[in-house]
Enzyme design. Structure first.
Site, PDB file in Angstrom:
ATOM      1  N   ARG A  85     -35.610 -17.409 -25.578  1.00 45.67           N
ATOM      2  CA  ARG A  85     -34.172 -17.105 -25.480  1.00 45.67           C
ATOM      3  C   ARG A  85     -33.347 -18.340 -25.794  1.00 45.67           C
ATOM      4  NH1 ARG A  85     -33.589 -14.562 -19.625  1.00 45.67           N
ATOM      5  NH2 ARG A  85     -31.372 -14.577 -20.184  1.00 45.67           N
ATOM      6  N   CYS A 101     -28.473 -20.708 -16.627  1.00 44.94           N
ATOM      7  CA  CYS A 101     -29.511 -19.743 -17.047  1.00 44.94           C
ATOM      8  C   CYS A 101     -28.800 -18.562 -17.679  1.00 44.94           C
ATOM      9  CB  CYS A 101     -30.386 -19.343 -15.859  1.00 44.94           C
ATOM     10  SG  CYS A 101     -29.469 -18.592 -14.484  1.00 44.94           S
TER      11      CYS A 101
END
Length: 287
Positions: free
Chosen positions: A182, A242
């Site tokens: 990601r 995050c």
């Protein structure tokens, strides 16, 4: 339960010896991304530690925010915690079923942020407890309301503007705890319509690499080495981020175990940053 000097992590053996002790509150804080195909509430009802109450991360977050899992106002958190039977003198142990403290660290951090120091994460979580053949029970657990006071001084939280400034001026290390795929833009984000990638200048340290294969926290020497291997300097300020401010709290937990490091959390995290149209970097952009 008499006041104890709690470390950030407590073992299954430690907890097993204290099950049912007065003043001990167990919280199952399991939550999963939509792509995981898991129902945390249903899993809690099917099997949880004896006496554990379910801490619904969505229900305990700021419902007025369009972003997921943002910190609630202090009064709202106090009311939620009290509804689970948590009082100011409670000893709270948090766990989840992820195998890597996906959400337990976030709830641990929330309690500490609101002034409750008697809180720890169960090392290895539900998985280790189950693997050891320790007792589980089914169904919802109801508790008498507690008396919880949320005490807040300076919040260890950073805004998007503060993160942007830190990156531009290099006044703090921005550490992204999402997976490498990601972060590098090779894998899609679990939230529809959100591009993957990272903030230019951010450092990647996947939160799943802070635990061993059995879900327990890495030994301190190995933990320190992994953090340094990622290029993080423990003597400089750190901003953890995050996807939605949840797994980022694992770096706060790790540094608390080490007893060093100045770390804050970017609560809006990638969901806010990428959704705002801010610049996005991907692996290979500068090759």
């Amino acid at each position: 339960m008499s006041k104890l000097s709690l470390k950030p992590l407590v073992s299954t053996a430690w907890l097993g010896e204290r099950l049912g002790a007065p003043g001990l509150v167990l919280l199952d804080a399991s939550w999963y991304l939509p792509t995981a195909g898991r129902d945390a509430g249903a899993e809690y009802l099917a099997a949880h530690l004896p006496g554990a109450r379910w801490f619904d991360l969505d229900g305990a977050s700021d419902r007025a925010s369009p972003l997921p899992h943002m910190l609630p106002p202090p009064a709202a958190f106090a009311a939620y915690a009290a509804g689970l039977g948590v009082s100011d003198d409670s000893t709270v142990v948090v766990y989840d079923g992820s195998g890597n403290n996906l959400t337990a660290a976030r709830v641990w951090w929330m309690f500490r942020l609101f002034g409750h120091e008697q809180v720890a994460v169960l090392d290895g979580g539900l998985g280790k407890w189950r693997a050891e053949g320790r007792p589980l029970e089914r169904g919802a657990v109801r508790a008498e309301p507690g008396r919880f006071t949320a005490r807040v001084d300076a919040l260890p939280v950073r805004t998007m503007a503060q993160v942007e400034q830190a990156l531009a001026r290099e006044t703090a290390q921005v550490v992204d705890l999402r997976s490498a795929g990601r972060f590098e833009g090779r894998e899609p984000e679990p939230r529809p319509g959100l591009p993957s990638g990272h903030m230019e200048g951010a450092i990647n340290l996947p939160f799943s690499e802070l635990v061993a294969a059995d879900g327990t926290g890495l030994p301190l020497d190995a933990l320190r080495a992994r953090i340094r291997q990622a290029g993080i300097a423990l003597d400089q300020p750190i901003i953890a981020t995050c996807g939605s401010g949840t797994s980022a709290c694992n770096l706060v937990l790790a540094l608390a175990r080490l007893g060093e490091g100045e770390v804050t959390v970017y609560d809006g995290s990638w969901t806010e940053w990428a959704g705002s149209g801010r610049p996005i970097a991907r692996s290979g952009d500068h090759r």
